[in-house]
Scaffold this motif. Structure first.
Motif, PDB file in Angstrom:
ATOM      1  N   PRO A  56      -0.918  12.270   2.032  1.00 12.21           N
ATOM      2  CA  PRO A  56      -0.437  12.544   3.390  1.00 12.21           C
ATOM      3  C   PRO A  56       0.468  11.441   3.914  1.00 12.21           C
ATOM      4  CG  PRO A  56      -2.771  11.960   3.407  1.00 12.21           C
ATOM      5  CD  PRO A  56      -2.351  12.050   1.973  1.00 12.21           C
ATOM      6  N   LEU A  57       1.454  11.848   4.697  1.00  9.51           N
ATOM      7  CA  LEU A  57       2.383  10.912   5.339  1.00  9.51           C
ATOM      8  C   LEU A  57       2.152  10.974   6.839  1.00  9.51           C
ATOM      9  CD1 LEU A  57       5.949  11.273   3.776  1.00  9.51           C
ATOM     10  CD2 LEU A  57       4.347   9.401   3.548  1.00  9.51           C
ATOM     11  N   GLU A  58       1.287  10.158   7.328  1.00  8.67           N
ATOM     12  CA  GLU A  58       1.004  10.140   8.748  1.00  8.67           C
ATOM     13  C   GLU A  58       1.077   8.716   9.257  1.00  8.67           C
ATOM     14  OE1 GLU A  58      -2.894  11.759   8.860  1.00  8.67           O
ATOM     15  OE2 GLU A  58      -2.251  13.752   8.273  1.00  8.67           O
ATOM     16  N   PRO A  59       1.732   8.520  10.395  1.00  5.03           N
ATOM     17  CA  PRO A  59       1.727   7.175  10.964  1.00  5.03           C
ATOM     18  C   PRO A  59       0.318   6.810  11.424  1.00  5.03           C
ATOM     19  CG  PRO A  59       2.801   8.722  12.453  1.00  5.03           C
ATOM     20  CD  PRO A  59       2.483   9.467  11.196  1.00  5.03           C
ATOM     21  N   PRO A  60       0.039   5.539  11.584  1.00  4.03           N
ATOM     22  CA  PRO A  60      -1.296   5.135  12.024  1.00  4.03           C
ATOM     23  C   PRO A  60      -1.663   5.779  13.362  1.00  4.03           C
ATOM     24  CG  PRO A  60       0.013   3.230  11.383  1.00  4.03           C
ATOM     25  CD  PRO A  60       0.925   4.403  11.373  1.00  4.03           C
ATOM     26  N   ALA A  61      -2.914   6.169  13.495  1.00  6.47           N
ATOM     27  CA  ALA A  61      -3.392   6.813  14.716  1.00  6.47           C
ATOM     28  C   ALA A  61      -3.664   5.798  15.826  1.00  6.47           C
ATOM     29  CB  ALA A  61      -4.664   7.603  14.426  1.00  6.47           C
ATOM     30  N   ASP A  62      -3.885   4.544  15.453  1.00  9.50           N
ATOM     31  CA  ASP A  62      -4.148   3.493  16.441  1.00  9.50           C
ATOM     32  C   ASP A  62      -3.568   2.180  15.909  1.00  9.50           C
ATOM     33  OD1 ASP A  62      -5.954   2.575  14.505  1.00  9.50           O
ATOM     34  OD2 ASP A  62      -7.668   3.526  15.480  1.00  9.50           O
ATOM     35  N   TRP A  63      -4.007   1.056  16.441  1.00  8.01           N
ATOM     36  CA  TRP A  63      -3.442  -0.239  16.042  1.00  8.01           C
ATOM     37  C   TRP A  63      -4.168  -0.858  14.842  1.00  8.01           C
ATOM     38  CZ3 TRP A  63       1.177  -1.212  17.323  1.00  8.01           C
ATOM     39  CH2 TRP A  63       1.700  -0.806  18.546  1.00  8.01           C
ATOM     40  N   GLN A  64      -5.167  -0.212  14.303  1.00  5.24           N
ATOM     41  CA  GLN A  64      -5.880  -0.769  13.150  1.00  5.24           C
ATOM     42  C   GLN A  64      -4.964  -0.774  11.929  1.00  5.24           C
ATOM     43  OE1 GLN A  64      -9.501   1.249  12.192  1.00  5.24           O
ATOM     44  NE2 GLN A  64     -10.200  -0.382  10.841  1.00  5.24           N
ATOM     45  N   ARG A  65      -4.968  -1.886  11.198  1.00  7.24           N
ATOM     46  CA  ARG A  65      -4.156  -2.042   9.995  1.00  7.24           C
ATOM     47  C   ARG A  65      -5.031  -2.597   8.886  1.00  7.24           C
ATOM     48  NH1 ARG A  65      -1.607   0.472  13.117  1.00  7.24           N
ATOM     49  NH2 ARG A  65       0.554   0.224  13.731  1.00  7.24           N
ATOM     50  N   PRO A  66      -4.612  -2.440   7.614  1.00  7.88           N
ATOM     51  CA  PRO A  66      -5.379  -3.048   6.516  1.00  7.88           C
ATOM     52  C   PRO A  66      -5.577  -4.535   6.773  1.00  7.88           C
ATOM     53  CG  PRO A  66      -3.687  -1.588   5.658  1.00  7.88           C
ATOM     54  CD  PRO A  66      -3.441  -1.704   7.140  1.00  7.88           C
ATOM     55  N   ALA A  67      -6.809  -4.994   6.584  1.00  3.71           N
ATOM     56  CA  ALA A  67      -7.163  -6.354   6.996  1.00  3.71           C
ATOM     57  C   ALA A  67      -7.630  -7.243   5.857  1.00  3.71           C
ATOM     58  CB  ALA A  67      -8.231  -6.283   8.085  1.00  3.71           C
ATOM     59  N   GLU A  68      -7.431  -6.834   4.624  1.00  7.61           N
ATOM     60  CA  GLU A  68      -7.852  -7.656   3.491  1.00  7.61           C
ATOM     61  C   GLU A  68      -6.778  -8.699   3.185  1.00  7.61           C
ATOM     62  OE1 GLU A  68     -10.738  -7.780   1.755  1.00  7.61           O
ATOM     63  OE2 GLU A  68     -11.454  -6.418   3.305  1.00  7.61           O
ATOM     64  N   LEU A  69      -7.118  -9.950   3.366  1.00 10.34           N
ATOM     65  CA  LEU A  69      -6.192 -11.049   3.096  1.00 10.34           C
ATOM     66  C   LEU A  69      -6.696 -11.853   1.910  1.00 10.34           C
ATOM     67  CD1 LEU A  69      -5.536 -12.269   6.752  1.00 10.34           C
ATOM     68  CD2 LEU A  69      -4.167 -10.688   5.387  1.00 10.34           C
ATOM     69  N   GLY A  70      -5.763 -12.509   1.233  1.00  5.85           N
ATOM     70  CA  GLY A  70      -6.106 -13.293   0.052  1.00  5.85           C
ATOM     71  C   GLY A  70      -6.611 -14.687   0.368  1.00  5.85           C
ATOM     72  N   CYS A  71      -6.847 -14.988   1.622  1.00  8.42           N
ATOM     73  CA  CYS A  71      -7.353 -16.302   2.026  1.00  8.42           C
ATOM     74  C   CYS A  71      -8.494 -16.088   3.003  1.00  8.42           C
ATOM     75  CB  CYS A  71      -6.225 -17.107   2.681  1.00  8.42           C
ATOM     76  SG  CYS A  71      -6.765 -18.709   3.346  1.00  8.42           S
ATOM     77  N   ILE A 105       0.784 -13.528   5.592  1.00 11.18           N
ATOM     78  CA  ILE A 105       1.282 -12.253   6.113  1.00 11.18           C
ATOM     79  C   ILE A 105       2.296 -11.667   5.144  1.00 11.18           C
ATOM     80  CG2 ILE A 105       2.711 -11.231   7.933  1.00 11.18           C
ATOM     81  CD1 ILE A 105       1.273 -13.208   9.894  1.00 11.18           C
ATOM     82  N   GLN A 106       3.187 -12.515   4.636  1.00 12.67           N
ATOM     83  CA  GLN A 106       4.195 -12.037   3.676  1.00 12.67           C
ATOM     84  C   GLN A 106       3.559 -11.653   2.353  1.00 12.67           C
ATOM     85  OE1 GLN A 106       7.051 -15.379   3.969  1.00 12.67           O
ATOM     86  NE2 GLN A 106       8.571 -13.769   4.360  1.00 12.67           N
ATOM     87  N   LEU A 107       2.717 -12.519   1.805  1.00  9.34           N
ATOM     88  CA  LEU A 107       2.102 -12.252   0.502  1.00  9.34           C
ATOM     89  C   LEU A 107       1.247 -10.992   0.514  1.00  9.34           C
ATOM     90  CD1 LEU A 107       1.067 -15.862  -0.576  1.00  9.34           C
ATOM     91  CD2 LEU A 107       2.790 -14.419  -1.668  1.00  9.34           C
ATOM     92  N   ASP A 108       0.527 -10.764   1.600  1.00  6.71           N
ATOM     93  CA  ASP A 108      -0.366  -9.615   1.687  1.00  6.71           C
ATOM     94  C   ASP A 108       0.308  -8.401   2.324  1.00  6.71           C
ATOM     95  OD1 ASP A 108      -2.554 -10.900   0.451  1.00  6.71           O
ATOM     96  OD2 ASP A 108      -3.013 -11.939   2.320  1.00  6.71           O
ATOM     97  N   GLN A 109       1.607  -8.508   2.577  1.00  6.57           N
ATOM     98  CA  GLN A 109       2.415  -7.417   3.135  1.00  6.57           C
ATOM     99  C   GLN A 109       1.759  -6.786   4.362  1.00  6.57           C
ATOM    100  OE1 GLN A 109       3.199  -4.813  -0.218  1.00  6.57           O
ATOM    101  NE2 GLN A 109       5.046  -5.964  -0.703  1.00  6.57           N
ATOM    102  N   CYS A 110       1.377  -7.641   5.295  1.00  5.21           N
ATOM    103  CA  CYS A 110       0.770  -7.161   6.535  1.00  5.21           C
ATOM    104  C   CYS A 110       1.835  -6.484   7.396  1.00  5.21           C
ATOM    105  CB  CYS A 110       0.158  -8.325   7.310  1.00  5.21           C
ATOM    106  SG  CYS A 110      -1.164  -9.182   6.427  1.00  5.21           S
ATOM    107  N   ASP A 129      -9.362 -15.011  11.432  1.00  4.47           N
ATOM    108  CA  ASP A 129      -8.974 -14.564  12.781  1.00  4.47           C
ATOM    109  C   ASP A 129      -7.882 -13.501  12.685  1.00  4.47           C
ATOM    110  OD1 ASP A 129     -10.792 -16.348  13.850  1.00  4.47           O
ATOM    111  OD2 ASP A 129      -9.264 -17.848  14.380  1.00  4.47           O
ATOM    112  N   LEU A 130      -6.914 -13.714  11.811  1.00  5.52           N
ATOM    113  CA  LEU A 130      -5.846 -12.730  11.613  1.00  5.52           C
ATOM    114  C   LEU A 130      -6.424 -11.419  11.085  1.00  5.52           C
ATOM    115  CD1 LEU A 130      -2.872 -11.841  11.443  1.00  5.52           C
ATOM    116  CD2 LEU A 130      -2.788 -12.955   9.188  1.00  5.52           C
ATOM    117  N   SER A 131      -7.352 -11.506  10.163  1.00 11.08           N
ATOM    118  CA  SER A 131      -7.982 -10.311   9.598  1.00 11.08           C
ATOM    119  C   SER A 131      -8.719  -9.516  10.673  1.00 11.08           C
ATOM    120  CB  SER A 131      -8.933 -10.721   8.477  1.00 11.08           C
ATOM    121  OG  SER A 131      -9.483  -9.598   7.856  1.00 11.08           O
ATOM    122  N   ARG A 132      -9.430 -10.216  11.550  1.00 12.88           N
ATOM    123  CA  ARG A 132     -10.122  -9.538  12.654  1.00 12.88           C
ATOM    124  C   ARG A 132      -9.115  -8.830  13.562  1.00 12.88           C
ATOM    125  NH1 ARG A 132     -13.906 -13.665  12.058  1.00 12.88           N
ATOM    126  NH2 ARG A 132     -12.789 -15.175  13.327  1.00 12.88           N
TER     127      ARG A 132
END
Length: 146
Positions: free
Chosen positions: A43-58, A94-99, A65-68
């Motif tokens: 499916p191609l749907e824009p996000p329904a809210d402001w939640q974004r993937p939060a898995e960071l490599g650090c 942010i760049q490495l994890d393509q946030c 705090d950024l992940s939260r």
């Protein structure tokens, strides 16, 4: 799959070499087409809210705090008032994890403040990928009709 097998299948599709059903070329094409069809079906749907993937490599305090912030469905902007080294570290993550974040630095006061605003970059990348997948599928279809 995309960088090697898709490129090879597209190259073969554009060549005039004779092909037969069940050949290695035909099987390669089938595998690549299956891969494209699976991705096209997502499916191609824009996000329904402001939640974004939060898995960071650090897992440092700043990245936690950024992940939260990324996991929050209601927050669209986050500010980090910190020294240059910390701000640079967070920007690199942010760049490495393509946030899906736009970044600016507010230079009023010391230390400066990194301002992160959520965007829809992943959704936009998926739309561009879909367009490319559809075009690649069309280029491969004649090869699959052998």
């Amino acid at each position: 799959m995309d960088s090697i097998l898709l490129a090879a299948a597209l190259s073969l599709a554009e060549s005039a070499a004779p092909r037969s059903a069940g050949s290695t070329t035909a099987r390669l094409c089938e595998a690549v087409l299956d891969h494209l069809e699976q991705r096209i079906a997502e499916p191609l749907e824009p996000p329904a809210d402001w939640q974004r993937p939060a898995e960071l490599g650090c897992r440092c305090q700043y990245c936690r705090d950024l992940s939260r912030f990324l996991a929050s469905p209601s927050e669209s902007t986050w500010q980090l008032k910190a020294v240059q080294d910390v701000r640079s570290h967070v920007e690199q993550r942010i760049q490495l994890d393509q946030c899906d974040l736009d970044r600016t630095t507010n230079k009023l006061g010391r230390p400066y403040t990194l301002i992160c605003t959520k965007n829809q970059a992943s959704s936009e990348r998926r739309v561009r990928q879909r367009e490319q997948d559809l075009a690649d599928r069309e280029r491969l279809m004649p090869l699959n009709r052998v």
